[in-house]
Motif scaffolding. Structure first.
Motif, mmCIF file in Angstrom:
data_model
loop_
_atom_site.group_PDB
_atom_site.id
_atom_site.type_symbol
_atom_site.label_atom_id
_atom_site.label_comp_id
_atom_site.label_asym_id
_atom_site.label_seq_id
_atom_site.Cartn_x
_atom_site.Cartn_y
_atom_site.Cartn_z
ATOM 1 N N PRO A 125 4.141 5.363 -6.379
ATOM 2 C CA PRO A 125 3.342 4.418 -7.164
ATOM 3 C C PRO A 125 3.829 4.302 -8.613
ATOM 4 N N GLN A 126 4.363 5.387 -9.154
ATOM 5 C CA GLN A 126 4.909 5.333 -10.519
ATOM 6 C C GLN A 126 6.139 4.419 -10.584
ATOM 7 N N ASP A 127 6.963 4.473 -9.538
ATOM 8 C CA ASP A 127 8.125 3.574 -9.480
ATOM 9 C C ASP A 127 7.675 2.114 -9.485
ATOM 10 N N VAL A 128 6.643 1.838 -8.725
ATOM 11 C CA VAL A 128 6.133 0.469 -8.628
ATOM 12 C C VAL A 128 5.557 0.021 -9.965
ATOM 13 N N ASP A 142 0.828 -1.207 0.000
ATOM 14 C CA ASP A 142 0.000 0.000 0.000
ATOM 15 C C ASP A 142 0.869 1.268 0.000
ATOM 16 N N ASP A 143 0.226 2.401 -0.251
ATOM 17 C CA ASP A 143 0.943 3.670 -0.411
ATOM 18 C C ASP A 143 1.722 4.086 0.836
ATOM 19 N N HIS A 144 1.183 3.794 2.005
ATOM 20 C CA HIS A 144 1.870 4.161 3.250
ATOM 21 C C HIS A 144 3.228 3.447 3.353
ATOM 22 N N LEU A 145 3.240 2.156 3.067
ATOM 23 C CA LEU A 145 4.505 1.413 3.127
ATOM 24 C C LEU A 145 5.446 1.821 1.989
ATOM 25 N N LEU A 146 4.885 2.165 0.836
ATOM 26 C CA LEU A 146 5.726 2.625 -0.266
ATOM 27 C C LEU A 146 6.465 3.902 0.112
ATOM 28 N N ARG A 147 5.773 4.819 0.802
ATOM 29 C CA ARG A 147 6.436 6.052 1.246
ATOM 30 C C ARG A 147 7.569 5.738 2.219
ATOM 31 N N ASP A 148 7.339 4.755 3.091
ATOM 32 C CA ASP A 148 8.402 4.345 4.024
ATOM 33 C C ASP A 148 9.619 3.789 3.282
#
Length: 71
Positions: A57-60, A46-52
């Protein structure tokens, strides 16, 4: 008759390389499979863990769009 027998024998070096080729091929397939599973897992974060992790989201999306054989 001895020339025919000598020409049909397999050199020792080609017999020794076969296990290496088999090992290399199996490791390559395992690496590709592992990479695919990692990208599937990455797509579910999810976005919260991606920020960590410092990812957007574009990188993913960019990473998950790659074929399994590309690093």
């Amino acid at each position: 008759m001895t020339a025919r027998t000598a020409s049909t024998s397999t050199p020792l070096s080609s017999r020794q390389s076969f296990p290496f080729v088999t090992w290399f091929r199996s490791r390559l397939l395992a690496r590709w499979y592992d990479r695919r599973l990692q990208r599937l897992d990455l797509a579910e974060i999810d976005d919260h863990l991606l920020r960590d992790l410092g990812l957007t989201p574009q990188d993913v999306r960019r990473e998950c769009a790659k074929p399994f054989w590309q690093a």
